[in-house]
Write a protein that holds these residues in place. Structure first.
Motif, PDB file in Angstrom:
ATOM      1  N   PRO A  97       2.754 -30.270 -30.440  1.00 14.54           N
ATOM      2  CA  PRO A  97       2.460 -28.928 -29.915  1.00 14.54           C
ATOM      3  C   PRO A  97       1.248 -28.264 -30.569  1.00 14.54           C
ATOM      4  O   PRO A  97       0.570 -27.455 -29.929  1.00 14.54           O
ATOM      5  CB  PRO A  97       3.748 -28.155 -30.202  1.00 14.54           C
ATOM      6  N   ALA A  98       0.954 -28.595 -31.804  1.00 19.63           N
ATOM      7  CA  ALA A  98      -0.232 -28.028 -32.453  1.00 19.63           C
ATOM      8  C   ALA A  98      -1.510 -28.409 -31.714  1.00 19.63           C
ATOM      9  O   ALA A  98      -2.495 -27.659 -31.734  1.00 19.63           O
ATOM     10  CB  ALA A  98      -0.298 -28.492 -33.904  1.00 19.63           C
ATOM     11  N   ASP A  99      -1.478 -29.571 -31.047  1.00 18.66           N
ATOM     12  CA  ASP A  99      -2.640 -30.014 -30.270  1.00 18.66           C
ATOM     13  C   ASP A  99      -2.666 -29.408 -28.876  1.00 18.66           C
ATOM     14  O   ASP A  99      -3.711 -29.404 -28.219  1.00 18.66           O
ATOM     15  CB  ASP A  99      -2.626 -31.541 -30.134  1.00 18.66           C
ATOM     16  N   TRP A 100      -1.531 -28.914 -28.402  1.00 22.70           N
ATOM     17  CA  TRP A 100      -1.403 -28.495 -27.008  1.00 22.70           C
ATOM     18  C   TRP A 100      -1.392 -26.985 -26.811  1.00 22.70           C
ATOM     19  O   TRP A 100      -1.375 -26.507 -25.677  1.00 22.70           O
ATOM     20  CB  TRP A 100      -0.112 -29.071 -26.415  1.00 22.70           C
ATOM     21  N   LEU A 101      -1.385 -26.237 -27.922  1.00 26.86           N
ATOM     22  CA  LEU A 101      -1.331 -24.785 -27.838  1.00 26.86           C
ATOM     23  C   LEU A 101      -2.637 -24.175 -28.337  1.00 26.86           C
ATOM     24  O   LEU A 101      -3.234 -24.675 -29.305  1.00 26.86           O
ATOM     25  CB  LEU A 101      -0.172 -24.254 -28.688  1.00 26.86           C
ATOM     26  N   PRO A 102      -3.070 -23.089 -27.714  1.00 31.97           N
ATOM     27  CA  PRO A 102      -4.268 -22.409 -28.214  1.00 31.97           C
ATOM     28  C   PRO A 102      -4.070 -21.933 -29.653  1.00 31.97           C
ATOM     29  O   PRO A 102      -2.941 -21.696 -30.105  1.00 31.97           O
ATOM     30  CB  PRO A 102      -4.418 -21.216 -27.258  1.00 31.97           C
ATOM     31  N   ALA A 103      -5.151 -21.798 -30.370  1.00 32.09           N
ATOM     32  CA  ALA A 103      -5.082 -21.363 -31.761  1.00 32.09           C
ATOM     33  C   ALA A 103      -4.339 -20.032 -31.867  1.00 32.09           C
ATOM     34  O   ALA A 103      -4.578 -19.108 -31.089  1.00 32.09           O
ATOM     35  CB  ALA A 103      -6.492 -21.222 -32.333  1.00 32.09           C
ATOM     36  N   GLY A 104      -3.417 -19.969 -32.816  1.00 26.59           N
ATOM     37  CA  GLY A 104      -2.686 -18.728 -33.038  1.00 26.59           C
ATOM     38  C   GLY A 104      -1.434 -18.572 -32.207  1.00 26.59           C
ATOM     39  O   GLY A 104      -0.667 -17.626 -32.424  1.00 26.59           O
ATOM     40  N   VAL A 105      -1.197 -19.466 -31.247  1.00 22.64           N
ATOM     41  CA  VAL A 105       0.007 -19.389 -30.414  1.00 22.64           C
ATOM     42  C   VAL A 105       1.089 -20.280 -31.019  1.00 22.64           C
ATOM     43  O   VAL A 105       0.898 -21.494 -31.120  1.00 22.64           O
ATOM     44  CB  VAL A 105      -0.289 -19.823 -28.960  1.00 22.64           C
ATOM     45  N   PRO A 106       2.209 -19.704 -31.437  1.00 24.00           N
ATOM     46  CA  PRO A 106       3.246 -20.525 -32.065  1.00 24.00           C
ATOM     47  C   PRO A 106       4.008 -21.330 -31.020  1.00 24.00           C
ATOM     48  O   PRO A 106       4.105 -20.920 -29.856  1.00 24.00           O
ATOM     49  CB  PRO A 106       4.164 -19.494 -32.726  1.00 24.00           C
ATOM     50  N   PRO A 107       4.579 -22.454 -31.402  1.00 28.34           N
ATOM     51  CA  PRO A 107       5.400 -23.222 -30.450  1.00 28.34           C
ATOM     52  C   PRO A 107       6.693 -22.492 -30.137  1.00 28.34           C
ATOM     53  O   PRO A 107       7.221 -21.747 -30.965  1.00 28.34           O
ATOM     54  CB  PRO A 107       5.664 -24.535 -31.184  1.00 28.34           C
ATOM     55  N   ALA A 108       7.196 -22.698 -28.922  1.00 32.67           N
ATOM     56  CA  ALA A 108       8.515 -22.190 -28.563  1.00 32.67           C
ATOM     57  C   ALA A 108       9.570 -23.125 -29.136  1.00 32.67           C
ATOM     58  O   ALA A 108       9.301 -24.291 -29.420  1.00 32.67           O
ATOM     59  CB  ALA A 108       8.636 -22.112 -27.044  1.00 32.67           C
ATOM     60  N   ARG A 109      10.783 -22.613 -29.289  1.00 38.58           N
ATOM     61  CA  ARG A 109      11.871 -23.423 -29.828  1.00 38.58           C
ATOM     62  C   ARG A 109      13.090 -23.300 -28.929  1.00 38.58           C
ATOM     63  O   ARG A 109      13.234 -22.328 -28.185  1.00 38.58           O
ATOM     64  CB  ARG A 109      12.207 -23.001 -31.262  1.00 38.58           C
ATOM     65  N   LEU A 110      13.954 -24.294 -29.002  1.00 39.83           N
ATOM     66  CA  LEU A 110      15.162 -24.326 -28.192  1.00 39.83           C
ATOM     67  C   LEU A 110      16.359 -24.573 -29.106  1.00 39.83           C
ATOM     68  O   LEU A 110      16.335 -25.479 -29.941  1.00 39.83           O
ATOM     69  CB  LEU A 110      15.062 -25.439 -27.147  1.00 39.83           C
ATOM     70  N   THR A 111      17.400 -23.779 -28.929  1.00 34.44           N
ATOM     71  CA  THR A 111      18.592 -23.923 -29.767  1.00 34.44           C
ATOM     72  C   THR A 111      19.448 -25.088 -29.289  1.00 34.44           C
ATOM     73  O   THR A 111      19.765 -25.187 -28.105  1.00 34.44           O
ATOM     74  CB  THR A 111      19.429 -22.629 -29.742  1.00 34.44           C
ATOM     75  N   ARG A 112      19.822 -25.974 -30.224  1.00 32.66           N
ATOM     76  CA  ARG A 112      20.736 -27.068 -29.947  1.00 32.66           C
ATOM     77  C   ARG A 112      22.064 -26.766 -30.626  1.00 32.66           C
ATOM     78  O   ARG A 112      22.110 -26.113 -31.661  1.00 32.66           O
ATOM     79  CB  ARG A 112      20.178 -28.403 -30.456  1.00 32.66           C
ATOM     80  N   ALA A 113      23.150 -27.257 -30.039  1.00 37.73           N
ATOM     81  CA  ALA A 113      24.468 -26.977 -30.588  1.00 37.73           C
ATOM     82  C   ALA A 113      25.425 -28.095 -30.209  1.00 37.73           C
ATOM     83  O   ALA A 113      25.079 -29.005 -29.438  1.00 37.73           O
ATOM     84  CB  ALA A 113      24.984 -25.637 -30.065  1.00 37.73           C
ATOM     85  N   THR A 114      26.640 -28.011 -30.737  1.00 35.99           N
ATOM     86  CA  THR A 114      27.707 -28.950 -30.418  1.00 35.99           C
ATOM     87  C   THR A 114      28.809 -28.210 -29.665  1.00 35.99           C
ATOM     88  O   THR A 114      28.810 -26.975 -29.570  1.00 35.99           O
ATOM     89  CB  THR A 114      28.296 -29.560 -31.692  1.00 35.99           C
ATOM     90  N   PHE A 115      29.790 -28.974 -29.159  1.00 32.79           N
ATOM     91  CA  PHE A 115      30.933 -28.330 -28.514  1.00 32.79           C
ATOM     92  C   PHE A 115      31.751 -27.527 -29.534  1.00 32.79           C
ATOM     93  O   PHE A 115      32.342 -26.508 -29.182  1.00 32.79           O
ATOM     94  CB  PHE A 115      31.797 -29.362 -27.798  1.00 32.79           C
ATOM     95  N   ALA A 116      31.759 -27.954 -30.779  1.00 30.58           N
ATOM     96  CA  ALA A 116      32.443 -27.175 -31.819  1.00 30.58           C
ATOM     97  C   ALA A 116      31.769 -25.821 -32.000  1.00 30.58           C
ATOM     98  O   ALA A 116      32.434 -24.790 -32.181  1.00 30.58           O
ATOM     99  CB  ALA A 116      32.459 -27.945 -33.135  1.00 30.58           C
ATOM    100  N   ASP A 117      30.439 -25.794 -31.929  1.00 30.40           N
ATOM    101  CA  ASP A 117      29.717 -24.518 -32.004  1.00 30.40           C
ATOM    102  C   ASP A 117      30.086 -23.621 -30.830  1.00 30.40           C
ATOM    103  O   ASP A 117      30.257 -22.405 -30.987  1.00 30.40           O
ATOM    104  CB  ASP A 117      28.206 -24.761 -32.003  1.00 30.40           C
ATOM    105  N   LEU A 118      30.181 -24.219 -29.639  1.00 32.90           N
ATOM    106  CA  LEU A 118      30.564 -23.449 -28.456  1.00 32.90           C
ATOM    107  C   LEU A 118      31.960 -22.867 -28.610  1.00 32.90           C
ATOM    108  O   LEU A 118      32.192 -21.688 -28.303  1.00 32.90           O
ATOM    109  CB  LEU A 118      30.482 -24.345 -27.216  1.00 32.90           C
ATOM    110  N   ALA A 119      32.886 -23.660 -29.106  1.00 35.92           N
ATOM    111  CA  ALA A 119      34.251 -23.171 -29.302  1.00 35.92           C
ATOM    112  C   ALA A 119      34.282 -22.026 -30.306  1.00 35.92           C
ATOM    113  O   ALA A 119      35.014 -21.039 -30.130  1.00 35.92           O
ATOM    114  CB  ALA A 119      35.148 -24.315 -29.771  1.00 35.92           C
ATOM    115  N   ALA A 120      33.466 -22.121 -31.344  1.00 34.94           N
ATOM    116  CA  ALA A 120      33.440 -21.081 -32.370  1.00 34.94           C
ATOM    117  C   ALA A 120      32.775 -19.804 -31.881  1.00 34.94           C
ATOM    118  O   ALA A 120      33.025 -18.722 -32.425  1.00 34.94           O
ATOM    119  CB  ALA A 120      32.719 -21.603 -33.611  1.00 34.94           C
ATOM    120  N   ALA A 121      31.945 -19.920 -30.847  1.00 36.79           N
ATOM    121  CA  ALA A 121      31.210 -18.751 -30.352  1.00 36.79           C
ATOM    122  C   ALA A 121      32.084 -17.786 -29.571  1.00 36.79           C
ATOM    123  O   ALA A 121      31.711 -16.633 -29.356  1.00 36.79           O
ATOM    124  CB  ALA A 121      30.037 -19.210 -29.482  1.00 36.79           C
ATOM    125  N   GLY A 122      33.245 -18.247 -29.113  1.00 42.63           N
ATOM    126  CA  GLY A 122      34.105 -17.381 -28.309  1.00 42.63           C
ATOM    127  C   GLY A 122      33.694 -17.400 -26.849  1.00 42.63           C
ATOM    128  O   GLY A 122      32.983 -18.311 -26.402  1.00 42.63           O
TER     129      GLY A 122
END
Length: 206
Positions: A97-122
């Motif tokens: 992503p450092a090669d694909w984004l204009p200078a000064g633009v931070p990369p986007a991020r995506l949250t990953r989780a497990t089914f245990a995380d989903l169960a804990a989230a309510g």
């Protein structure tokens, strides 16, 4: 098939193609994509049969730009796409992503989780992107079902707020989560085996 390398795209061209409504596909692993990517790009892993998923998802004739970690990864994906009618990517780039984004633009991020995380989230909005034949063997009670090959046309059917998206093992969830994130949804990709859902204590239906 013309398998010569596509025209190289720099950060400004990638941004312009996204702004024009074209498809920019990140072929890296879903873990690498989650850690940082070009906002608006769609993650379809090069090792995860990209031809099949992009043939389902990309509107016919829409230009496609490919982002890959290496030239070898790009070439393999290009061959797979040519077999399903995406004969010539509009452009491509390799690197990070450092090669694909204009200078000064931070990369986007995506949250990953497990089914245990989903169960804990309510209580949560859960999206199941498996095929109907898979869901027939059991699903998370109350989950929304939109098979991944229908998701592009049904993004507006989803409610606002966080959406936890899952499939059978994580690959399709990552594709779907990247699509939803690009459409402005707050999304969590469940990167886990579906058998873990019941073990985590999530309510199941059949």
């Amino acid at each position: 098939m013309d398998l010569t390398p596509p025209a190289p795209a720099d950060a400004e061209e990638i941004a312009a193609r996204l702004a024009a409504g074209e498809w920019v596909v990140d072929l890296r692993s879903r873990i690498a994509f989650a850690d940082g990517h070009v906002a608006g790009s769609v993650n379809v892993e090069a090792d995860g049969n990209p031809g099949t998923y992009l043939a389902w998802l990309v509107p016919w004739g829409r230009p496609v730009t490919l982002l890959a970690a290496t030239p070898a990864q790009l070439a393999a994906a290009q061959r797979a796409l040519a077999r399903v009618g995406v004969d010539r990517p509009a452009a491509a780039a390799t690197g990070t992503p450092a090669d694909w984004l204009p200078a000064g633009v931070p990369p986007a991020r995506l949250t990953r989780a497990t089914f245990a995380d989903l169960a804990a989230a309510g209580p949560a909005v859960v999206l199941d992107v498996r095929r109907a034949s898979e869901r027939a063997n059991g699903w998370i009670a109350g989950s929304i079902h939109i098979p991944i090959h229908h998701l592009r046309d049904r993004v507006r059917d989803l409610p606002p707020g966080p959406i936890w998206v899952h499939c059978a093992a994580g690959l399709r969830a990552a594709i779907a989560a990247s699509l939803l994130a690009g459409a402005g949804h707050d999304v969590i990709a469940v990167d886990d085996d579906f058998a873990a859902a019941a073990r985590a204590g999530l309510p199941m239906a059949a």
